[in-house]
Design a protein around this motif. Sequence first.
Motif, PDB file in Angstrom:
ATOM      1  N   PRO A  41       0.825  -1.206   0.000  1.00 14.19           N
ATOM      2  CA  PRO A  41       0.000   0.000   0.000  1.00 14.19           C
ATOM      3  C   PRO A  41       0.857   1.254   0.000  1.00 14.19           C
ATOM      4  CG  PRO A  41       0.015  -0.984   2.169  1.00 14.19           C
ATOM      5  CD  PRO A  41       0.763  -1.919   1.266  1.00 14.19           C
ATOM      6  N   HIS A  42       0.271   2.357  -0.408  1.00 18.15           N
ATOM      7  CA  HIS A  42       0.982   3.631  -0.418  1.00 18.15           C
ATOM      8  C   HIS A  42       1.329   4.034   1.013  1.00 18.15           C
ATOM      9  CE1 HIS A  42       1.731   7.932  -1.107  1.00 18.15           C
ATOM     10  NE2 HIS A  42       2.026   7.556  -2.337  1.00 18.15           N
ATOM     11  N   ARG A  43       2.404   4.769   1.165  1.00 16.44           N
ATOM     12  CA  ARG A  43       2.867   5.122   2.514  1.00 16.44           C
ATOM     13  C   ARG A  43       1.903   6.039   3.247  1.00 16.44           C
ATOM     14  NH1 ARG A  43       6.362   7.951  -0.946  1.00 16.44           N
ATOM     15  NH2 ARG A  43       6.152  10.212  -0.764  1.00 16.44           N
ATOM     16  N   ARG A  44       0.979   6.688   2.535  1.00 13.57           N
ATOM     17  CA  ARG A  44       0.005   7.547   3.218  1.00 13.57           C
ATOM     18  C   ARG A  44      -0.969   6.740   4.067  1.00 13.57           C
ATOM     19  NH1 ARG A  44      -2.873   8.205  -2.084  1.00 13.57           N
ATOM     20  NH2 ARG A  44      -1.499   9.958  -2.457  1.00 13.57           N
ATOM     21  N   PHE A  45      -1.086   5.419   3.800  1.00  5.92           N
ATOM     22  CA  PHE A  45      -1.996   4.576   4.564  1.00  5.92           C
ATOM     23  C   PHE A  45      -1.319   3.908   5.749  1.00  5.92           C
ATOM     24  CE2 PHE A  45      -3.740   4.509   0.194  1.00  5.92           C
ATOM     25  CZ  PHE A  45      -4.932   5.155   0.473  1.00  5.92           C
ATOM     26  N   GLN A  46      -0.038   4.143   5.981  1.00  5.82           N
ATOM     27  CA  GLN A  46       0.697   3.543   7.100  1.00  5.82           C
ATOM     28  C   GLN A  46       0.051   3.940   8.425  1.00  5.82           C
ATOM     29  OE1 GLN A  46       3.282   1.457   7.498  1.00  5.82           O
ATOM     30  NE2 GLN A  46       3.524   1.792   9.678  1.00  5.82           N
ATOM     31  N   GLY A  47      -0.309   2.946   9.230  1.00  7.80           N
ATOM     32  CA  GLY A  47      -0.881   3.192  10.544  1.00  7.80           C
ATOM     33  C   GLY A  47      -2.364   3.482  10.552  1.00  7.80           C
ATOM     34  N   LYS A  48      -3.019   3.511   9.397  1.00 12.55           N
ATOM     35  CA  LYS A  48      -4.454   3.800   9.337  1.00 12.55           C
ATOM     36  C   LYS A  48      -5.257   2.551   9.699  1.00 12.55           C
ATOM     37  CE  LYS A  48      -4.247   7.908   7.266  1.00 12.55           C
ATOM     38  NZ  LYS A  48      -4.584   9.142   7.909  1.00 12.55           N
ATOM     39  N   ILE A  49      -6.448   2.787  10.220  1.00 14.24           N
ATOM     40  CA  ILE A  49      -7.355   1.698  10.566  1.00 14.24           C
ATOM     41  C   ILE A  49      -8.418   1.620   9.483  1.00 14.24           C
ATOM     42  CG2 ILE A  49      -9.027   0.866  12.251  1.00 14.24           C
ATOM     43  CD1 ILE A  49      -7.379   2.474  14.330  1.00 14.24           C
ATOM     44  N   GLY A  50      -8.630   0.420   8.972  1.00 14.75           N
ATOM     45  CA  GLY A  50      -9.615   0.213   7.916  1.00 14.75           C
ATOM     46  C   GLY A  50     -10.513  -0.963   8.217  1.00 14.75           C
ATOM     47  N   THR A  51     -11.480  -1.159   7.352  1.00  9.22           N
ATOM     48  CA  THR A  51     -12.433  -2.258   7.484  1.00  9.22           C
ATOM     49  C   THR A  51     -12.299  -3.167   6.273  1.00  9.22           C
ATOM     50  OG1 THR A  51     -13.943  -0.747   8.596  1.00  9.22           O
ATOM     51  CG2 THR A  51     -14.858  -2.824   7.832  1.00  9.22           C
ATOM     52  N   VAL A  52     -12.189  -4.457   6.524  1.00  3.10           N
ATOM     53  CA  VAL A  52     -12.083  -5.427   5.434  1.00  3.10           C
ATOM     54  C   VAL A  52     -13.451  -5.564   4.775  1.00  3.10           C
ATOM     55  CG1 VAL A  52     -11.611  -7.832   4.859  1.00  3.10           C
ATOM     56  CG2 VAL A  52     -10.214  -6.672   6.553  1.00  3.10           C
ATOM     57  N   LYS A  53     -13.495  -5.335   3.453  1.00  9.48           N
ATOM     58  CA  LYS A  53     -14.745  -5.453   2.706  1.00  9.48           C
ATOM     59  C   LYS A  53     -14.891  -6.832   2.073  1.00  9.48           C
ATOM     60  CE  LYS A  53     -16.331  -1.335   3.257  1.00  9.48           C
ATOM     61  NZ  LYS A  53     -17.514  -1.108   4.062  1.00  9.48           N
ATOM     62  N   ALA A  54     -13.788  -7.355   1.492  1.00 14.75           N
ATOM     63  CA  ALA A  54     -13.862  -8.640   0.793  1.00 14.75           C
ATOM     64  C   ALA A  54     -12.462  -9.206   0.641  1.00 14.75           C
ATOM     65  CB  ALA A  54     -14.506  -8.459  -0.574  1.00 14.75           C
ATOM     66  N   LYS A  55     -12.419 -10.484   0.267  1.00 16.22           N
ATOM     67  CA  LYS A  55     -11.150 -11.117  -0.069  1.00 16.22           C
ATOM     68  C   LYS A  55     -11.068 -11.169  -1.584  1.00 16.22           C
ATOM     69  CE  LYS A  55      -8.351 -15.184   0.904  1.00 16.22           C
ATOM     70  NZ  LYS A  55      -7.139 -14.457   0.657  1.00 16.22           N
ATOM     71  N   ARG A  56      -9.918 -10.789  -2.138  1.00 10.94           N
ATOM     72  CA  ARG A  56      -9.743 -10.788  -3.583  1.00 10.94           C
ATOM     73  C   ARG A  56      -8.416 -11.471  -3.883  1.00 10.94           C
ATOM     74  NH1 ARG A  56     -10.591  -5.336  -6.897  1.00 10.94           N
ATOM     75  NH2 ARG A  56     -12.604  -5.578  -5.886  1.00 10.94           N
ATOM     76  N   GLY A  57      -8.494 -12.723  -4.331  1.00 10.79           N
ATOM     77  CA  GLY A  57      -7.280 -13.483  -4.597  1.00 10.79           C
ATOM     78  C   GLY A  57      -6.532 -13.733  -3.298  1.00 10.79           C
ATOM     79  N   ARG A  58      -5.261 -13.340  -3.273  1.00 13.36           N
ATOM     80  CA  ARG A  58      -4.478 -13.486  -2.048  1.00 13.36           C
ATOM     81  C   ARG A  58      -4.550 -12.251  -1.163  1.00 13.36           C
ATOM     82  NH1 ARG A  58       1.075 -16.189  -4.378  1.00 13.36           N
ATOM     83  NH2 ARG A  58       0.115 -18.123  -5.061  1.00 13.36           N
ATOM     84  N   GLY A  59      -5.206 -11.212  -1.644  1.00 12.76           N
ATOM     85  CA  GLY A  59      -5.274  -9.963  -0.903  1.00 12.76           C
ATOM     86  C   GLY A  59      -6.666  -9.691  -0.360  1.00 12.76           C
ATOM     87  N   TYR A  60      -6.793  -8.534   0.281  1.00 14.63           N
ATOM     88  CA  TYR A  60      -8.051  -8.104   0.873  1.00 14.63           C
ATOM     89  C   TYR A  60      -8.374  -6.706   0.389  1.00 14.63           C
ATOM     90  CZ  TYR A  60      -7.400 -12.014   4.048  1.00 14.63           C
ATOM     91  OH  TYR A  60      -7.227 -13.271   4.557  1.00 14.63           O
ATOM     92  N   VAL A  61      -9.653  -6.441   0.179  1.00 11.30           N
ATOM     93  CA  VAL A  61     -10.113  -5.094  -0.143  1.00 11.30           C
ATOM     94  C   VAL A  61     -10.410  -4.419   1.186  1.00 11.30           C
ATOM     95  CG1 VAL A  61     -11.844  -3.721  -1.316  1.00 11.30           C
ATOM     96  CG2 VAL A  61     -11.094  -5.883  -2.313  1.00 11.30           C
TER      97      VAL A  61
END
Length: 66
Positions: A20-40
């Motif tokens: 992820p971009h460095r602007r998102f470092q330390g941010k809290i988010g909510t998992v919406k879905a699983k996409r392949g090996r990653g998460y949205v």
Amino acid sequence: YEAGSRVIIKVDSSVQKSLPHRRFQGKIGTVKAKRGRGYVVSVAQGDAVKEIIVRSEHLEPYKGGG
């Protein structure tokens, strides 16, 4: 991670895939879905809500309240 769970984005520079971009470092988010090996993950940034695709190496569970 299950859909709806809250996570902290922690950039692990030893893994470059789906970094992820460095602007998102330390941010809290909510998992919406699983996409392949990653998460949205939905992250608030100012007035906007961004959806980023992140691998689990860059996530850790959020244990705080709220």
